[in-house]
Structure formats: structure tokens, C-alpha cells
Design a protein around this motif. Structure first.
Motif, PDB file in Angstrom:
ATOM      1  N   THR A  39       0.812  -1.221   0.000  1.00  0.00           N
ATOM      2  CA  THR A  39       0.000   0.000   0.000  1.00  0.00           C
ATOM      3  C   THR A  39       0.843   1.267   0.000  1.00  0.00           C
ATOM      4  N   ALA A  40       2.020   1.215   0.591  1.00  0.00           N
ATOM      5  CA  ALA A  40       2.877   2.399   0.649  1.00  0.00           C
ATOM      6  C   ALA A  40       3.550   2.619  -0.707  1.00  0.00           C
ATOM      7  N   ASP A  41       3.503   3.894  -1.159  1.00  0.00           N
ATOM      8  CA  ASP A  41       4.084   4.213  -2.468  1.00  0.00           C
ATOM      9  C   ASP A  41       5.588   3.948  -2.505  1.00  0.00           C
ATOM     10  N   SER A  42       6.284   4.246  -1.411  1.00  0.00           N
ATOM     11  CA  SER A  42       7.737   4.033  -1.403  1.00  0.00           C
ATOM     12  C   SER A  42       8.082   2.550  -1.534  1.00  0.00           C
ATOM     13  N   ALA A  43       7.301   1.666  -0.853  1.00  0.00           N
ATOM     14  CA  ALA A  43       7.543   0.234  -0.954  1.00  0.00           C
ATOM     15  C   ALA A  43       7.242  -0.264  -2.367  1.00  0.00           C
ATOM     16  N   ARG A  44       6.147   0.237  -2.962  1.00  0.00           N
ATOM     17  CA  ARG A  44       5.807  -0.160  -4.319  1.00  0.00           C
ATOM     18  C   ARG A  44       6.926   0.255  -5.302  1.00  0.00           C
ATOM     19  N   LEU A  45       7.447   1.478  -5.099  1.00  0.00           N
ATOM     20  CA  LEU A  45       8.499   1.967  -5.993  1.00  0.00           C
ATOM     21  C   LEU A  45       9.754   1.092  -5.894  1.00  0.00           C
ATOM     22  N   ARG A  46      10.134   0.721  -4.659  1.00  0.00           N
ATOM     23  CA  ARG A  46      11.305  -0.134  -4.486  1.00  0.00           C
ATOM     24  C   ARG A  46      11.099  -1.494  -5.153  1.00  0.00           C
ATOM     25  N   THR A  47       9.898  -2.049  -5.028  1.00  0.00           N
ATOM     26  CA  THR A  47       9.616  -3.350  -5.631  1.00  0.00           C
ATOM     27  C   THR A  47       9.652  -3.279  -7.160  1.00  0.00           C
ATOM     28  N   ILE A  48       9.103  -2.199  -7.719  1.00  0.00           N
ATOM     29  CA  ILE A  48       9.108  -2.048  -9.181  1.00  0.00           C
ATOM     30  C   ILE A  48      10.544  -1.923  -9.695  1.00  0.00           C
ATOM     31  N   ARG A  62       7.111  -2.834 -19.709  1.00  0.00           N
ATOM     32  CA  ARG A  62       6.480  -1.591 -20.159  1.00  0.00           C
ATOM     33  C   ARG A  62       5.467  -1.045 -19.150  1.00  0.00           C
ATOM     34  N   PRO A  63       4.491  -1.841 -18.686  1.00  0.00           N
ATOM     35  CA  PRO A  63       3.553  -1.290 -17.679  1.00  0.00           C
ATOM     36  C   PRO A  63       4.238  -0.953 -16.354  1.00  0.00           C
ATOM     37  N   LEU A  64       5.257  -1.720 -15.975  1.00  0.00           N
ATOM     38  CA  LEU A  64       5.978  -1.408 -14.738  1.00  0.00           C
ATOM     39  C   LEU A  64       6.681  -0.055 -14.835  1.00  0.00           C
ATOM     40  N   LEU A  65       7.252   0.241 -16.002  1.00  0.00           N
ATOM     41  CA  LEU A  65       7.895   1.544 -16.197  1.00  0.00           C
ATOM     42  C   LEU A  65       6.893   2.683 -16.078  1.00  0.00           C
ATOM     43  N   GLY A  66       5.671   2.466 -16.602  1.00  0.00           N
ATOM     44  CA  GLY A  66       4.638   3.485 -16.468  1.00  0.00           C
ATOM     45  C   GLY A  66       4.294   3.752 -15.008  1.00  0.00           C
ATOM     46  N   GLN A  67       4.145   2.665 -14.213  1.00  0.00           N
ATOM     47  CA  GLN A  67       3.836   2.838 -12.784  1.00  0.00           C
ATOM     48  C   GLN A  67       4.987   3.543 -12.068  1.00  0.00           C
ATOM     49  N   LEU A  68       6.220   3.175 -12.412  1.00  0.00           N
ATOM     50  CA  LEU A  68       7.383   3.783 -11.750  1.00  0.00           C
ATOM     51  C   LEU A  68       7.418   5.289 -11.982  1.00  0.00           C
ATOM     52  N   LEU A  69       7.193   5.706 -13.219  1.00  0.00           N
ATOM     53  CA  LEU A  69       7.260   7.139 -13.522  1.00  0.00           C
ATOM     54  C   LEU A  69       6.155   7.907 -12.817  1.00  0.00           C
ATOM     55  N   VAL A  70       4.957   7.309 -12.705  1.00  0.00           N
ATOM     56  CA  VAL A  70       3.850   7.976 -12.001  1.00  0.00           C
ATOM     57  C   VAL A  70       4.164   8.094 -10.515  1.00  0.00           C
ATOM     58  N   LEU A  71       4.653   6.990  -9.904  1.00  0.00           N
ATOM     59  CA  LEU A  71       4.971   7.025  -8.474  1.00  0.00           C
ATOM     60  C   LEU A  71       6.106   8.009  -8.186  1.00  0.00           C
ATOM     61  N   ASN A  72       7.114   8.007  -9.014  1.00  0.00           N
ATOM     62  CA  ASN A  72       8.261   8.880  -8.751  1.00  0.00           C
ATOM     63  C   ASN A  72       7.908  10.345  -8.953  1.00  0.00           C
ATOM     64  N   GLN A  73       6.880  10.619  -9.761  1.00  0.00           N
ATOM     65  CA  GLN A  73       6.447  12.010  -9.930  1.00  0.00           C
ATOM     66  C   GLN A  73       5.905  12.566  -8.614  1.00  0.00           C
ATOM     67  N   ARG A  74       5.314  11.666  -7.820  1.00  0.00           N
ATOM     68  CA  ARG A  74       4.807  12.099  -6.519  1.00  0.00           C
ATOM     69  C   ARG A  74       5.898  12.101  -5.455  1.00  0.00           C
ATOM     70  N   LEU A  75       6.766  11.046  -5.486  1.00  0.00           N
ATOM     71  CA  LEU A  75       7.751  10.893  -4.411  1.00  0.00           C
ATOM     72  C   LEU A  75       9.045  11.660  -4.658  1.00  0.00           C
ATOM     73  N   GLN A  76       9.458  11.768  -5.924  1.00  0.00           N
ATOM     74  CA  GLN A  76      10.704  12.438  -6.296  1.00  0.00           C
ATOM     75  C   GLN A  76      11.896  11.873  -5.509  1.00  0.00           C
ATOM     76  N   THR A  77      12.003  10.533  -5.476  1.00  0.00           N
ATOM     77  CA  THR A  77      13.088   9.895  -4.712  1.00  0.00           C
ATOM     78  C   THR A  77      14.230   9.374  -5.584  1.00  0.00           C
ATOM     79  N   LEU A  78      14.031   9.314  -6.890  1.00  0.00           N
ATOM     80  CA  LEU A  78      15.117   8.831  -7.746  1.00  0.00           C
ATOM     81  C   LEU A  78      15.146   9.620  -9.047  1.00  0.00           C
ATOM     82  N   ASP A  79      16.295   9.562  -9.709  1.00  0.00           N
ATOM     83  CA  ASP A  79      16.451  10.192 -11.020  1.00  0.00           C
ATOM     84  C   ASP A  79      15.830   9.251 -12.055  1.00  0.00           C
TER      85      ASP A  79
END
Length: 737
Positions: A39-48, A62-79
Motif C-alpha cells: 500500500t505504501a508508495d515508497s515500498a511499491r516503488l522499491r519493488t518495481i 512496459r507497464p511497470l515503467l509506467g507505474q514507476l514514472l507515475v509514483l516517482n512524480q509524486r515521491l521524487q526519490t530517484l532520477d
């Protein structure tokens, strides 16, 4: 206390290493099942990110990359720039766009910029190079990336580059360098992935099987199967293992075991649907090949039919999946067994064309050999000879290019590295012991000054010194054993050199024998309808082949004879001998031997023998062998200069043998000629084993090496040479009197 510190240090280092291995050996399917429950966005991002590290180019990426970019837009934790570039490259890859390769390479550069390891992306990039059939660019790219990652100590990416290089050299038929690369990949993979380590051990076994070294193949494949991690190997790597075992058992005519391995390959679990179809097609072809070896033609037919259907629907390239997809070669064997030679010829030619177009150089010699045998069996001698000549030329080119033995060079390097490590440890231990000895001596001096007060301390120090000296003696003994091991390693290199020297004449004998056998079978293929001219041409070809076999057999015999003389040199008993008589006899024998081959040759033989030389204790047979060899070489040199001299030139071939006993306890024997002479470069190598200036097939390069060992090692003397090009050569033997 010291041991406690060491244990704590090892425990501290093992923690990060185990965590690193758990990360790269994680099960992809289990990881994917945990993603929806987070449920946590940070955990989901690490798993992706973890999922993309393990499989960056599969259908789910391809779909995983889409989820990663959406999550990182909110979290801004990685380049996320590398992931954006990766998504663009995958979209172009799906469309089969030529720009996909450059975009994926740009994505790799972005990951390098942020310091993110991407071993599987580097490995999967090979597919794009194979699609464009640009092997030279592929080789250059991975060499440059390997250099970059070595400078930055990027272990995961270094391993990926070695894996890609190993696949390239296997494709080119260069098994020595392919195995070197896979073993290096296996060694570096141990630092972060047991699964990848065992995969490369499996690949090494398969490479040795393809190279023809069945013992090494069994060694590595058995080693892989014995590892606990083997049960976790799934997918294409598991299929590859069983296919390699099936081919190996088929070569050994262990057909039940070969069939069981092929069935295990068919039953292996492959989660990726596209990989599953490719792996199944390769397994079907291998099982059909085993059945054809067993003459079970009707059982092989449905397997080949299913494999052909998969090929028609997926358009499989030859280099896809767990090894090469050899559907056409297997169909050709099937149609030969059925007696349908027209279809068999079509598939043999198609297999050869596909291997050539795909630049699969390791398959081309095999297909050329099969084509030659096929046309010979049909009585089409012109085609059979054409493919036979092409096969011999290609096989010789590969052997010359590799210039290696059927044990990869890196295995020797591994042993040498281990020995060097032991030697360094011993040197460090010796330095520690030396420091301890110096400290003990100082303490002993202090104890002597106050012996009444510290007598107990003096006894302790004395005992410690005895222990230290005993340890030092043990260290010196171990060092001597290591020096002996290095000598044995040199003996192994020399033995490998003999094997290499014998390999060429034996291969030539085998090839000419096979061609001769084909010619003999061709003589009886058409019966009375054969013309006399064609029979005469075949007989002429047989005569030439037999002459070549005889010449190369004599060369192999001379190499073996020379090495036997090496092993026996210096083992005789020394007896007083007349060196003047021995030198005169050797010169006469050498001259008569050369006159037998060339009756037109004449030379002036000069002799200057010192009557004061007396009887000298030598091994008569060995010194006679040395003098005969030097005289023969001198006569060859003057005959060569006589042939090279222009017509009418005033040149008199002359060989001088002299003896002298100067002041002191030595005697000298000189063999001098006015022949062609030698350059400085040739003089520097003249006493090395297997070095010769004679044309190929006329010398083994062991004569002067043997002579040098007899004089220096067997008799404690010296053998030197002075020579000038175009003027002549002089050998000087100095023996203790």
C-alpha cells in the motif's frame, strides 16, 4: 583477541555480500505477487525497481515503467531519466525500429551516469545486435563497456560484459576465448549472484561439449548439478543444461540418457511465454536428433513437424533460445534416412546459408563437412570435393586463429593466481616471523642484563624463539614446494606445446584420410559407366593424399623422437672418449647423409684437431648426437647458400670442425661454416624448443634445444653461437676436461 577481531571483520563483510546476493537472486514471480499487496508508495516503488533490475526487457517491463514514472512524480526519490529512456527504447524495440539499439544504449549510459547496475539490460541488449547482424559493432561495444566498468569497479556490469563476450566468441567458433569469458563471468558473479554463477558454470560445460572436450564438459555440468542452487535454476538456463547433456550423451552413444535429458528439457518450467516456445522448439529438435541417431525415424517425424510449425509461426532465428536452432540440419538428416535426397539437399544447403548469414562460424565447418559427405554418398564428386576443400580451409583457419589447446587458458590463469596468492601470504608470514625474531633477540638481551630478576621471562623467550625458528623452517620448506609446483607447471606448458605441435600433422592426416576414403567410395559409385579419365584423376588425387599423409606422419614421428631424446639426454654413463675421433666421425656421417638426398652436393670438409686433447669423460652417445646435429645444420646452411648464389659466383661450400685444449681444465670443439648465417633475432631464439627456420614439415625445432641441454645440463659445459647474415655461423662447445 586477534581472532575475535578477525571473526567480527568477516561477519561485517559477509552481511553486505549476503544482502547483495539475496537482491539479485530474488524470485521474480514471488516478487511480482507481492506488488499488489503493498500500500505504501515508497515500498511499491522499491519493488518495481527491483523487478525492472531482474527483467528489464520482458513484456511486463512496459507497464511497470509506467507505474514507476507515475509514483516517482509524486515521491521524487530517484532520477527517472534512465527509466524514461528505457521505456522509449522498449517501444522502438516492439516496433522493430532500427533506432531501438541506439536508444537502449543511451538508456544504459543514463544508468551508468547515476551509478545504477543493470547486468540483465546489458545481457539482453545482445538480441538487438543479433537482429541487426552487426557482430563487429557488438564486439567493440562490449569491449569498451568492460573497460569502463573495470575503471569504476562495477562488478555486476563487468559480469554482464563477460557473459556477452562469451556468447559472441561461441558464435564465432572461438571456444578458447568463449570459455575464458564465461569462467571470468562465473568468478565475478560469485560476489552478487549464486544463480548467475551456476548459470555460467553450466554454459562452460556446454562450451566444452561443443569444443569436443567431453571430460571437461562432464566436469562442469556435473559440478553445476551438484550445487544446491541448481534446483532454483529455471527457464532457458535449465533447458540449456539438459540440452547440453543430451548432446553430450548422444556423442557418447548413451542414447537412453540422451533421451531422458531431452525430455527433461521439454518438461522444464519456463515462465516467459515467448521463451517457452523457443525453448520447446529447440528441445523438440534435439530429441528428434537423438531418435535419428537411434534409427527411430518414424518417432522423430512428429517431433520435427511440431518444431517446424513453431518455426513457421514464430520465425525463429538460428541463434535464438538455449543454443542454436538447427531445424534444417536435423530435417536434412531425417530426409537422408527416408531416402528423399532432393529434400535433404535442400535443407543442408538452407542450413549452411542460414549459418553463414547469421555469422555462426562455429556451425559452418560442421555443415560443410556434412555437405561433402552427402554429395560423396550421391556420387557427385565435383560438389563433394568443393565442399571438402572449403571445410579443410575453414577448419585450418579457425585452428590457426585460435592457436590454443582444448583447455581454456583462463583455467591455467586461475591456478597461477591461486599460487601467487599463496606465495604472497608466505612472504607476509615470513616478514612477520622476521619481525618477531628481531623482537625476541632484543628481549633476550634485556633478559641477560637482568637475568636474576627476569629469569622466567628469559625461558619463555627462548622457547618462543625455538617455535619461531621451526615455523620459519616450515615456511621455507613450503616455499620450496611451491617452487617445485611452478617447475611442474612449466612441464605442463611444455607438454601442451608438444600436443599443439602434434595436433597440426594429425589433423592434416585425418583430413586427407577422410578425403581419400571419399574418393575410394566414389570410384565404386558408378560402376562400369565411369570414364577412364575420371578414374585416373581420382587415383592421382589418392596418390597425392597418401604422400601428404606420409609426410605429416614422418613429421609427427620426428617430433616424438626428438622429445624422447630430450627425456633421455644426460642419463648415460660418462666414459673417457676420444673427442677428435668422435668429431671426425660425426662430420663424415653428416656429409654422407646429406649426399644421399642430394648427390650433386659437394663441400670442402676441413679438420683441425688438437692431438693434446686426450681422453675426456663424456656420455659418448649424447656428445655424438650434438656434434652430428651441428655438422648437419652447417652442411644445410652451406648448401642453401650455394643454391642461392648466382650462376658463376665463386663460392666454395666449406665446413670446419676443430678441437682445442686451452690452458685450464676445459676443452673446446668448434663447428664453423661459410653458409647463410643468422640474424640477431634468430640467434636469440635458436636454442628454444620447437623454434626452427626450416620450411614447414622439414624440422621439429628440437635439435639445438636438445644439444643445448646435453652440453649445459648433462655435462656442465656451455654451447654458444656467433653468426652474421650472408657470411656464416660458428658454434662453440666448451666442456670440462
Amino acid at each position: 583477541m586477534r581472532w575475535i577481531v578477525m571473526v567480527l571483520a568477516m561477519w561485517a563483510l559477509s552481511g553486505p555480500l549476503q544482502a547483495r546476493q539475496r537482491y539479485w537472486d530474488a524470485d521474480y514471480d514471488s516478487l511480482a505477487r507481492t506488488l499488489p499487496r503493498q500500500t505504501a508508495d515508497s515500498a511499491r516503488l522499491r519493488t518495481i525497481v527491483h523487478l525492472l533490475d531482474l527483467r528489464p526487457t520482458n513484456a511486463e517491463a512496459r507497464p511497470l515503467l509506467g507505474q514507476l514514472l507515475v509514483l516517482n512524480q509524486r515521491l521524487q526519490t530517484l532520477d527517472d531519466a534512465p527509466y524514461r529512456r528505457l521505456r522509449a527504447g522498449l517501444l522502438l524495440w516492439d516496433r522493430s525500429s532500427p533506432a531501438a539499439l541506439d536508444t537502449m544504449k543511451a538508456a544504459i549510459n543514463e544508468f551508468d551516469r547515476v551509478g545504477r547496475p543493470i547486468p540483465w539490460l546489458l545481457i539482453n541488449l545482445v538480441s538487438l545486435y543479433n537482429q541487426q547482424n552487426d557482430m563487429a559493432a557488438r564486439k567493440k561495444y562490449y569491449e569498451e563497456k568492460l573497460t569502463y566498468y573495470r575503471l569504476h569497479n562495477a562488478t555486476e556490469n563487468i559480469t554482464a560484459c563477460y557473459i556477452s563476450q562469451g556468447a559472441y566468441y561461441r558464435r564465432m567458433g572461438d571456444y578458447n576465448r568463449a570459455i575464458n569469458s564465461t569462467l571470468r563471468a562465473a568468478d565475478t558473479a560469485l560476489l552478487f549472484s549464486n544463480k548467475l554463477h551456476i548459470n555460467e558454470i553450466i554454459v562452460t560445460g556446454g562450451l566444452y561439449a561443443d569444443w569436443g572436450n567431453n571430460a571437461k564438459a562432464v566436469q562442469y555440468l556435473s559440478q553445476a548439478q551438484a550445487m544446491p542452487e541448481f534446483r532454483r535454476v529455471q527457464g532457458t538456463n535449465r533447458v540449456f543444461t539438459f540440452l547440453a547433456l543430451s548432446k553430450l550423451f548422444g556423442q557418447q552413444k548413451r542414447y537412453p540418457a540422451a533421451l531422458r535429458s531431452a525430455d527433461s528439457a521439454l518438461a522444464a518450467h519456463v515462465s516467459d511465454p515467448s521463451e517457452q516456445q523457443v525453448d520447446r522448439a529447440c528441445a523438440l529438435v534435439q530429441k528428434a536428433a537423438v531418435l535419428l541417431q537411434m534409427r527411430a525415424i518414424d518417432q522423430a517425424a512428429p517431433l520435427l513437424q511440431r518444431a517446424q510449425q513453431l518455426d513457421d509461426s514464430l520465425d525463429l532465428p538460428m541463434s535464438s533460445g538455449p543454443g542454436e536452432f538447427e531445424i534444417d540440419a536435423t530435417l536434412a538428416q531425417y530426409y537422408v534416412a527416408k531416402g528423399d535426397y532432393q529434400r535433404a539437399e535442400k535443407h543442408w544447403l538452407l542450413a549452411y546459408r542460414k549459418a553463414t548469414a547469421a555469422r555462426l562460424d562455429r556451425l559452418r565447418p560442421k555443415y560443410l563437412q556434412q555437405l561433402a559427405a552427402f554429395y560423396d554418398a550421391r556420387g557427385q564428386m565435383v560438389e563433394a570435393q568443393r565442399y571438402s576443400r572449403a571445410y579443410i580451409a575453414l577448419a585450418d583457419t579457425f585452428r590457426t586463429a585460435q592457436a590454443a589447446f582444448n583447455v581454456a587458458q583462463y583455467e591455467g590463469e586461475r591456478i597461477e593466481q591461486a599460487q601467487n596468492s599463496q606465495i604472497n601470504n608466505l612472504r607476509q608470514a615470513q616478514a612477520v616471523q622476521a619481525v618477531r625474531l628481531r623482537l625476541g633477540n632484543r628481549l633476550l638481551l634485556g633478559a641477560l642484563l637482568a637475568v636474576l630478576l627476569v629469569s622466567g621471562l628469559g625461558v619463555f623467550i627462548y622457547r618462543q624463539l625455538r617455535v619461531n625458528r621451526r615455523n620459519l623452517a616450515q615456511l621455507r620448506q613450503t616455499q620450496s614446494q611451491l617452487v617445485q609446483a611452478e617447475k611442474m607447471a612449466f612441464l605442463g606448458e611444455l607438454t601442451a606445446g608438444i600436443a599443439h605441435e602434434l595436433q597440426n600433422p594429425l589433423n592434416f592426416m585425418k583430413n586427407f584420410a577422410e578425403v581419400s576414403s571419399d574418393l575410394v567410395e566414389g570410384m565404386h559409385g558408378e560402376g562400369a559407366a565411369r570414364s577412364a579419365d575420371l578414374e585416373q584423376e581420382i587415383l592421382s588425387g589418392l596418390k597425392q593424399n597418401l604422400q601428404q599423409i606420409s609426410q605429416h606422419g614422418q613429421r609427427a614421428s620426428s617430433i616424438i623422437k626428438g622429445m624422447l631424446e630430450h627425456s633421455r639426454s644426460g642419463t648415460g654413463r660418462r666414459e673417457p672418449s676420444d673427442l677428435n675421433a668422435l668429431a671426425e666421425e660425426s662430420l663424415t656421417l653428416a656429409y654422407q647423409g646429406l649426399r644421399v638426398d642430394d648427390k650433386s652436393f659437394e663441400a670442402t670438409l676441413d679438420k683441425e684437431f688438437d692431438p693434446r686433447i686426450g681422453a675426456v669423460a663424456v656420455v659418448t652417445q649424447d656428445i655424438g648426437r650434438v656434434l652430428l646435429n651441428l655438422c648437419t645444420n652447417a652442411l644445410h646452411a652451406v648448401r642453401q647458400r650455394q643454391h642461392e648464389a648466382r650462376s658463376g659466383a665463386a663460392y666454395v661450400p666449406t665446413v670446419l670442425v676443430s678441437t682445442r685444449r686451452p690452458a685450464g681444465r676445459t676443452v673446446e670443439i668448434r663447428v664453423k661454416d661459410n653458409g647463410t648465417g643468422m640474424s640477431a633475432a634468430v640467434q636469440a631464439k635458436i636454442f628454444e624448443p620447437f623454434f626452427t627456420t626450416k620450411p614447414a614439415g622439414q624440422g621439429t625445432g628440437l635439435g639445438l634445444s636438445l644439444s643445448y641441454d646435453i652440453v649445459t645440463k648433462g655435462h656442465g659445459g656451455t654451447l654458444t653461437v656467433e653468426s652474421r647474415e650472408g657470411e656464416g655461423t660458428e658454434f662453440l662447445i666448451v666442456l670440462p676436461a
